[in-house]
Design a protein around this motif. Structure first.
Motif, PDB file in Angstrom:
ATOM      1  N   LYS A   1      -8.570   0.152  -8.454  1.00 18.06           N
ATOM      2  CA  LYS A   1      -8.430   1.598  -8.704  1.00 18.06           C
ATOM      3  C   LYS A   1      -9.771   2.230  -9.065  1.00 18.06           C
ATOM      4  O   LYS A   1     -10.104   3.325  -8.595  1.00 18.06           O
ATOM      5  CB  LYS A   1      -7.427   1.849  -9.831  1.00 18.06           C
ATOM      6  N   ASN A   2     -10.543   1.547  -9.886  1.00 22.04           N
ATOM      7  CA  ASN A   2     -11.861   2.075 -10.284  1.00 22.04           C
ATOM      8  C   ASN A   2     -12.820   2.136  -9.109  1.00 22.04           C
ATOM      9  O   ASN A   2     -13.541   3.123  -8.935  1.00 22.04           O
ATOM     10  CB  ASN A   2     -12.461   1.233 -11.408  1.00 22.04           C
ATOM     11  N   ILE A   3     -12.847   1.078  -8.310  1.00 22.68           N
ATOM     12  CA  ILE A   3     -13.739   1.043  -7.147  1.00 22.68           C
ATOM     13  C   ILE A   3     -13.347   2.117  -6.146  1.00 22.68           C
ATOM     14  O   ILE A   3     -14.205   2.772  -5.546  1.00 22.68           O
ATOM     15  CB  ILE A   3     -13.717  -0.354  -6.494  1.00 22.68           C
TER      16      ILE A   3
ATOM     17  N   ALA B   1       0.832  -1.214   0.000  1.00 24.64           N
ATOM     18  CA  ALA B   1       0.000   0.000   0.000  1.00 24.64           C
ATOM     19  C   ALA B   1       0.863   1.258   0.000  1.00 24.64           C
ATOM     20  O   ALA B   1       0.593   2.208  -0.747  1.00 24.64           O
ATOM     21  CB  ALA B   1      -0.943  -0.014   1.207  1.00 24.64           C
ATOM     22  N   VAL B   2       1.904   1.271   0.818  1.00 23.36           N
ATOM     23  CA  VAL B   2       2.810   2.433   0.872  1.00 23.36           C
ATOM     24  C   VAL B   2       3.507   2.621  -0.474  1.00 23.36           C
ATOM     25  O   VAL B   2       3.591   3.750  -0.982  1.00 23.36           O
ATOM     26  CB  VAL B   2       3.824   2.281   2.028  1.00 23.36           C
ATOM     27  N   ASN B   3       3.971   1.535  -1.063  1.00 25.34           N
ATOM     28  CA  ASN B   3       4.618   1.637  -2.375  1.00 25.34           C
ATOM     29  C   ASN B   3       3.638   2.102  -3.450  1.00 25.34           C
ATOM     30  O   ASN B   3       4.019   2.867  -4.339  1.00 25.34           O
ATOM     31  CB  ASN B   3       5.267   0.305  -2.760  1.00 25.34           C
ATOM     32  N   ASN B   4       2.392   1.650  -3.373  1.00 18.43           N
ATOM     33  CA  ASN B   4       1.372   2.129  -4.310  1.00 18.43           C
ATOM     34  C   ASN B   4       1.211   3.643  -4.187  1.00 18.43           C
ATOM     35  O   ASN B   4       1.083   4.350  -5.184  1.00 18.43           O
ATOM     36  CB  ASN B   4       0.028   1.445  -4.044  1.00 18.43           C
TER      37      ASN B   4
ATOM     38  N   SER C   1       0.494  13.261   6.858  1.00 24.81           N
ATOM     39  CA  SER C   1      -0.867  13.252   6.318  1.00 24.81           C
ATOM     40  C   SER C   1      -1.257  11.991   5.566  1.00 24.81           C
ATOM     41  O   SER C   1      -1.417  10.939   6.162  1.00 24.81           O
ATOM     42  CB  SER C   1      -1.116  14.486   5.462  1.00 24.81           C
ATOM     43  N   CYS C   2      -1.434  12.082   4.264  1.00 32.50           N
ATOM     44  CA  CYS C   2      -1.991  10.975   3.481  1.00 32.50           C
ATOM     45  C   CYS C   2      -1.143   9.715   3.569  1.00 32.50           C
ATOM     46  O   CYS C   2      -1.687   8.618   3.739  1.00 32.50           O
ATOM     47  CB  CYS C   2      -2.200  11.388   2.032  1.00 32.50           C
ATOM     48  N   ARG C   3       0.159   9.824   3.476  1.00 30.77           N
ATOM     49  CA  ARG C   3       1.013   8.627   3.533  1.00 30.77           C
ATOM     50  C   ARG C   3       0.885   7.957   4.896  1.00 30.77           C
ATOM     51  O   ARG C   3       0.843   6.739   4.991  1.00 30.77           O
ATOM     52  CB  ARG C   3       2.465   9.003   3.247  1.00 30.77           C
ATOM     53  N   ALA C   4       0.812   8.754   5.951  1.00 30.37           N
ATOM     54  CA  ALA C   4       0.652   8.183   7.291  1.00 30.37           C
ATOM     55  C   ALA C   4      -0.696   7.486   7.419  1.00 30.37           C
ATOM     56  O   ALA C   4      -0.794   6.422   8.047  1.00 30.37           O
ATOM     57  CB  ALA C   4       0.791   9.276   8.347  1.00 30.37           C
ATOM     58  N   CYS C   5      -1.717   8.052   6.814  1.00 25.98           N
ATOM     59  CA  CYS C   5      -3.045   7.436   6.851  1.00 25.98           C
ATOM     60  C   CYS C   5      -3.068   6.138   6.053  1.00 25.98           C
ATOM     61  O   CYS C   5      -3.645   5.135   6.502  1.00 25.98           O
ATOM     62  CB  CYS C   5      -4.109   8.403   6.343  1.00 25.98           C
TER      63      CYS C   5
ATOM     64  N   SER D   1       3.926   5.565  -5.646  1.00 30.60           N
ATOM     65  CA  SER D   1       3.826   5.537  -7.109  1.00 30.60           C
ATOM     66  C   SER D   1       2.682   6.414  -7.613  1.00 30.60           C
ATOM     67  O   SER D   1       2.200   6.233  -8.726  1.00 30.60           O
ATOM     68  CB  SER D   1       3.630   4.092  -7.586  1.00 30.60           C
ATOM     69  N   PHE D   2       2.241   7.335  -6.763  1.00 31.33           N
ATOM     70  CA  PHE D   2       1.257   8.357  -7.126  1.00 31.33           C
ATOM     71  C   PHE D   2      -0.170   7.847  -7.287  1.00 31.33           C
ATOM     72  O   PHE D   2      -0.970   8.455  -7.988  1.00 31.33           O
ATOM     73  CB  PHE D   2       1.708   9.146  -8.359  1.00 31.33           C
TER      74      PHE D   2
END
Length: 118
Positions: A38-40, A8-11, A101-105, A14-15
């Protein structure tokens, strides 16, 4: 961190969005591929639904795995997420106010989910 949390972190690195990052890491557990994930996850991203997108993605996984019994799992999941340094599951409470923020979440959302369903 576990393998799925690392994924998940690597995803996210990768933006991919917060929600896609988490859902993609667990896609195979619920019988979908990464493109479907990704779509869901798209409507969950960026706080568009109020809650943190990473949390919503994790809750989607719980709903798919546990069906009618998911409500209790989700309640516990949210309590565990808030018990981290986050204090909330609402994006507006987290974005820019939580270190990383987002990465920590994404990290905590995936880690807690991985622990819950392992």
């Amino acid at each position: 961190m576990g393998v799925r949390t690392d994924s998940a972190v690597n995803n996210h690195k990768s933006f991919n969005s917060c929600s896609a990052s988490v859902l993609m890491a667990f896609a195979d557990r619920i019988g979908i591929n990464e493109a479907e994930a990704k779509n869901i996850a798209a409507p969950f991203a960026g706080g568009r639904m109020g809650k943190c997108g990473a949390v919503l993605a994790a809750e989607y996984v719980l709903e798919q795995l546990y069906g009618d019994d998911a409500a209790q799992k989700i309640e516990k999941y949210e309590a565990d997420f808030m018990a981290t340094d986050k204090g909330s599951v609402m994006c507006e409470d987290l974005r820019g106010k939580v270190p990383g923020s987002c990465r920590a979440c994404v990290t905590d959302a995936a880690r807690l989910l991985e622990e819950m369903i392992s």
